[in-house]
Design an enzyme around this catalytic site. Sequence first.
Site, mmCIF file in Angstrom:
data_model
loop_
_atom_site.group_PDB
_atom_site.id
_atom_site.type_symbol
_atom_site.label_atom_id
_atom_site.label_comp_id
_atom_site.label_asym_id
_atom_site.label_seq_id
_atom_site.Cartn_x
_atom_site.Cartn_y
_atom_site.Cartn_z
ATOM 1 N NE ARG A 105 -6.276 0.225 0.690
ATOM 2 C CZ ARG A 105 -6.057 -0.528 1.766
ATOM 3 N NH1 ARG A 105 -5.402 -0.043 2.784
ATOM 4 N NH2 ARG A 105 -6.488 -1.776 1.798
ATOM 5 C CD GLU A 126 -1.545 -3.161 9.039
ATOM 6 O OE1 GLU A 126 -1.089 -2.007 8.880
ATOM 7 O OE2 GLU A 126 -2.244 -3.748 8.189
ATOM 8 C CD GLU A 173 -0.353 0.509 4.340
ATOM 9 O OE1 GLU A 173 0.338 -0.531 4.292
ATOM 10 O OE2 GLU A 173 -1.594 0.514 4.230
ATOM 11 C CG HIS A 184 0.362 -3.835 4.970
ATOM 12 N ND1 HIS A 184 -0.468 -3.399 3.962
ATOM 13 C CD2 HIS A 184 0.798 -5.064 4.583
ATOM 14 C CE1 HIS A 184 -0.540 -4.317 3.011
ATOM 15 N NE2 HIS A 184 0.230 -5.358 3.364
ATOM 16 C CG HIS A 211 -1.985 -1.064 1.113
ATOM 17 N ND1 HIS A 211 -2.409 -1.802 2.186
ATOM 18 C CD2 HIS A 211 -2.693 -1.490 0.036
ATOM 19 C CE1 HIS A 211 -3.340 -2.650 1.777
ATOM 20 N NE2 HIS A 211 -3.533 -2.483 0.483
#
Length: 778
Positions: free
Chosen positions: A252, A394, A197, A320, A194
Site C-alpha cells: 500500500r 473509491e 489500488e 483510490h 496507494h
Amino acid sequence: MKRSRIVFIGTGAFLLVGSLATAAQSGAETAERRTPAAHAYQNRYAGQRLARVVVKTDEQRRALESSGATVLNCHAGIGRMRVAATDAQIEFLRGRGLDVVVNQPDLQALIDAQRTPRAAGGDPFDDFFLDYHPYDGGTGSITWYLNELAVRYPTLASTFTIGNTPAGRPIRGVRVTSSVVTDKPAVVYFGAEHAREWIGTTIPAYFAHHLLSQYAIDPEIQDLVDNVEFFLIPVFNVEGYEYTWTDERLWRKNRRDNGDGTFGVDINRNWGEGWGGEGSSGVTSSLTYRGTGPFSEIETQRLRDFFIAHPNLRAQLDIHSFTQLILWPYASTPLLPPDQTYYDQVGKAMKSLIAGVHGLTYTAGPIYTTIYPAAGGSVDWTYVQRGVLSYSYECRDTGEFGFELPADQIIPNNEELLPAVLHLSDSDWVRAPIRMEYPDGVPNRMMVGDPTEIDVRIVNQTGTLEPGTAAVHYRFDGGLYSIAPLTPVAGDLYLATIPATSCGSSPEFYFTAETTDLELYSNPRGGAAEPYTAMVLLGMNVVVAEPMSSDPGWTTEGQWAWGIPTGAGTQNHDPTVGATGSQVYGYNLAGNYPNNLPARYLTSTPFDCTARFGVTLRYQRWLGVESNSNFDQATIEVSSNGVNWTPVWSASDTGDAVSDSAWTLHELDISSVADNQPTVYLRWGMGPTDGGLTYPGWNIDDVEILSAYCGNLEGDVNHDGTVDIFDILCVLDGFAGVFVTCAPEDVDLVPCPDGDAAVDIFDILAVLDAFSGDDVCP
Ligand SMILES: [Zn+2]
C-alpha cells in the site's frame, strides 16, 4: 505487433530486454509472463482465501492479530475486516467465535489473472484498457501509453513529470489542453497514491484518451480542452506501485526504508494539513504510518510543489479503490467544510451520473464521516491551503474482489466514472470567475399568492463580483424575462425574490452576475436557454391513504409480510406496533434480514395519479439497515408501468447505517415518475445484503400518496388552473359515480371546506356558481 519484453528478476528490479517482432516470439513472451512459480511473487498468496471477518470485541481483535491472517484494511480493529487467510487461519478464527465469510476461494488465482494479458496478440494501444500494466518497461506499459498519447495527439497532449521518486524514477503524467485559450484554469487527477489500488491507475489514462479522441468530434469536449488544462497522472506512488508488480501485490505505502526493518510511509497520511491526527499512525509498520513529519516524503513534496508551481489549479481528484465512494473534505475532522453546500451539490451530481451508466451506487460524503478519519490526506491540504475543489474516488467494487478487481471491469468502471469526471471538470468552481450556491436549494415548487425567496451565496473565485449586478431573471408563461436585483443580506449572502404567480403558470428562472472585469456569469450556465423550472401550488391533497389496518394485498417476496411486528432483532430492533394501529408491512416481522440476501421487493397495487401533479409519497418508517459503505441495501422505487423502475431513495445515500428507534415520517417527491400517470406502482426493496452484520430491516405503515393542488380557483376540480365546462362535466360524472379524470374528494365541493363525503346536487350547484364567478366558500 511490436511489444517489449519484461523479465522479472529476483530482487524486484526488472530489465527491459528489447523488442519482439513476431507473433511467435510474442507468444513466448506471454507464456513467460504467465508461467507460475517463475518468481516468489506468484506464490505469496498460494492457498489463501479472500475473506471478510466481523470483529466485535477486543478479544476477537486479538484473536485476529494472533491468527497470522493478513489484514488488508488500513485500520485493523473492531468492525468488518478484509483478510487474506489460509483454511487453518479461518478455522482458528471461527473457533474463537469470529464470523468469517469467504468472498474468493483462491486469492493467488485472482492475482495471477490480473497479471495475465487478456489482449495478447492485439494492438497494445487499442487494447490498453483490457489489462492492468506495469509502470514502465516499454510497449504496453503505462509510461509508454502516455508517450503514445503525446505522439498521436501532438497538438493537444504532452508528457510531463512532477519530479523524481527517492530512487530517481520520474512521476509522469500527460497534460491535455489546446492552445486556443492561453490563460486557463487547470485540474490534476491522479491514481495509485496507494500502490495496490490498481484500478485507480486506469482512470486518468482513460480520461486522457477520451478527451483526446473526442476533441474533434464532441463540441463539449472541445470546449473543455480549449478552456481547461488537464494534468493526468496515472501513478503517483511510483515505487510502491512497481513493488506490487515485482514483489507484493497488496503493498500500500511507498518504499521508504524506515531504518528499523520496516518499509513504507502511507503518503496519503503525509500531507501537511491536519498531519498527525486521527486515522494516521506513528508506528512505522502500520499501513497508515504518516512518516516522521508533514511532507517528510519525496512523493508528497513533489505533488505539493506542483500545486504551488501551478496557481491555476482549481480541482483535484485523488483516485483510490475500493468501496465505490465519492469523497470530499475533511478527512481529519468531523466538521463540515465551509463549502459543504457546493461539495455536496457536485458530489451528488457525480453520484447520479455514475448511477446512470451501469446502475451502480456510489456513496457520497465527507471523508471523516463517510469512511473514517484519515488525517494528513491530500484532499484537506489542497482544499485548505490551495483553495482547490478536492475530491477523492473509491472505485469498484464493494468487496467481492476488492483490490483484485478483475481486468474485465476496467472499461465498465471507467465508463461509469467518465461523466462524473467530466462534470467535475466542467463545474463552476473550475471554470467560472465567480460561483453561486443555494444553501437551501433551488425551489421546484412555488406557493400561490406568495413571493418565492431564494438564498444565494456568491463566491469570488478568479474574478470579483461587481456590486449591484447580481440578479434573478424570471418569467411565468413564456415571453420575455423580468429582472429583479438580488438583495444583499450579509457577507456573500444575497436574497432573490420572485413575485407571486397564479395556478397554471409555468415559472422559469435563472441567475446572473458580473465581475469587475465585465465577465458575465450565469447560473445555470445556459441562462435563459436552460432555466430552472418550478410548479405552482396551493397545498397538498391526500390522494391515496393505506393505513395498513387490513391487508392491502400487495405483492411480497422473501420474508416481506403484512402483520404485527414482534419487536425482535438487533440494534434498535423492530417495533411492536404500527405507527397507527397494530399491523405493518415488514421485512421479517420476527427480526433481522439475513446475510447474503438478493434484493427482495414489496410491490404495491397500482394507484391512479391521472391529472395529478407534484405527486409525493409519504409513509411511516421504522428501518434498520447496515447501509454505510453499501454493505446492505434498502431502497424505494417508483414505476408507471410495473416494469421499469426509477430509484427515488436508497439507504446508502444517507452515508451511514440507518437504525430507526421510533416511527419516522418519510416524504419523497415522486412527481417525475408519477405525475399524470394512470398506474403508479411503489416498491420497497430489502437487499442485496452482504455477509457481515444484519439489522431489523423495513417496517412500513400509513402509506399515503399526495398531490399538489392549486385550488385558489374554487370549482377548478380537475386542477388545470381554470373553471370551465370540464370541471362541470367532472362533477356531473361524479354525481353519476364515474371518476375518470377527477377523484371523489375533488368533486365533493360543499359544504366547505372539505365536503360531506357525498357527490350530490349541492356540489353541482357549487361548480355552476364557481363557473359564473361566484364565491363558493366565502
Ligand atoms: Zn487508497
